[in-house]
Design an enzyme around this catalytic site. Structure first.
Site, short mmCIF file in Angstrom:
data_model
loop_
_atom_site.label_atom_id
_atom_site.label_comp_id
_atom_site.label_asym_id
_atom_site.label_seq_id
_atom_site.Cartn_x
_atom_site.Cartn_y
_atom_site.Cartn_z
N LYS A 110 0.84 -1.19 0.00
CA LYS A 110 0.00 0.00 0.00
C LYS A 110 0.88 1.25 0.00
CE LYS A 110 -3.79 2.03 2.72
NZ LYS A 110 -4.67 1.80 3.89
N SER A 169 -9.50 1.75 3.19
CA SER A 169 -8.65 2.51 2.29
C SER A 169 -7.63 1.65 1.55
CB SER A 169 -7.89 3.59 3.09
OG SER A 169 -7.00 2.99 4.03
N SER A 224 -9.98 -0.90 7.21
CA SER A 224 -9.38 -0.69 5.89
C SER A 224 -8.69 -1.89 5.28
CB SER A 224 -8.39 0.48 5.94
OG SER A 224 -9.08 1.68 6.19
#
Length: 193
Positions: free
Chosen positions: A32, A107, A131
């Protein structure tokens, strides 16, 4: 990442032949865009950090590399990990591989889709309030949000430090378990571990 990943793969092939390969030899991983990796761009899904290059590698990423995983790139995310749909990134929406009219959850939706679309075998994300868990469910894969402090947060752009956890995406429990074993544990840079 392309040239670096190819070179790393060649080195790991030699290590396998020599019997010196790490526990995750050749495992293809993406990360990420909130995890620090030396000499690679780090944007957090934001134009504010445009051109910023990480000065150090975070502990979880470092432990993956030490055990011969191959990192092939970064995944888009909601800006600074603040969102739950992955529609709030300066770099555009993350599209669900199963149906591009649906959101991926956020996210860490980019990390979930990377695994969902078979671009990599495993991916690291972060989870503050869902997330990792939500994108895994939206994308039909497995997402593990470990107990807070199981994995060092050193090298993670903080959202809410007292809740943030690095999480793992994959398609089977055994792979996730192996990665968790490698990246868990004490770290002098994170006093909460």
């Amino acid at each position: 990442y392309e040239e670096e990943a190819r070179n790393k793969a060649l080195q790991i092939d030699q290590k396998i032949k020599n019997g010196t390969a790490g526990k995750l030899a050749g495992l293809i991983v993406s990360i990420k865009d909130v995890l620090s990796h030396t000499d690679h761009h780090l944007n957090g899904g934001s134009k504010i950090l445009d051109g910023f290059v990480a000065q150090y590698t975070g502990t979880a990423v470092e432990k993956l590399l030490k055990e011969d995983a191959i990192i092939i790139g970064r995944n888009n995310c909601d800006e600074f990990a603040m969102g739950s749909s992955n529609e709030n990134s300066a770099f555009g929406n993350v599209l669900n591989e199963a149906d591009t009219e649906r959101v991926t959850g956020g996210s860490s939706g980019g990390s979930a889709v990377a695994v969902q679309a078979d671009l990599c075998l495993m991916s690291l994300g972060s989870d503050t309030g869902g997330s990792v868990r939500q994108p895994a469910a939206f994308c039909g894969i497995i997402g593990l949000k470990p107990t807070y402090s199981r994995i060092s947060r050193h090298g993670l752009i903080a959202y809410a430090s007292s809740f943030d956890s690095i999480g793992i995406f994959g398609k089977n429990v055994e792979d996730i378990s192996n990665v968790l074993e490698v990246i868990s544990g004490a770290d002098e840079y994170d006093s909460t571990v």
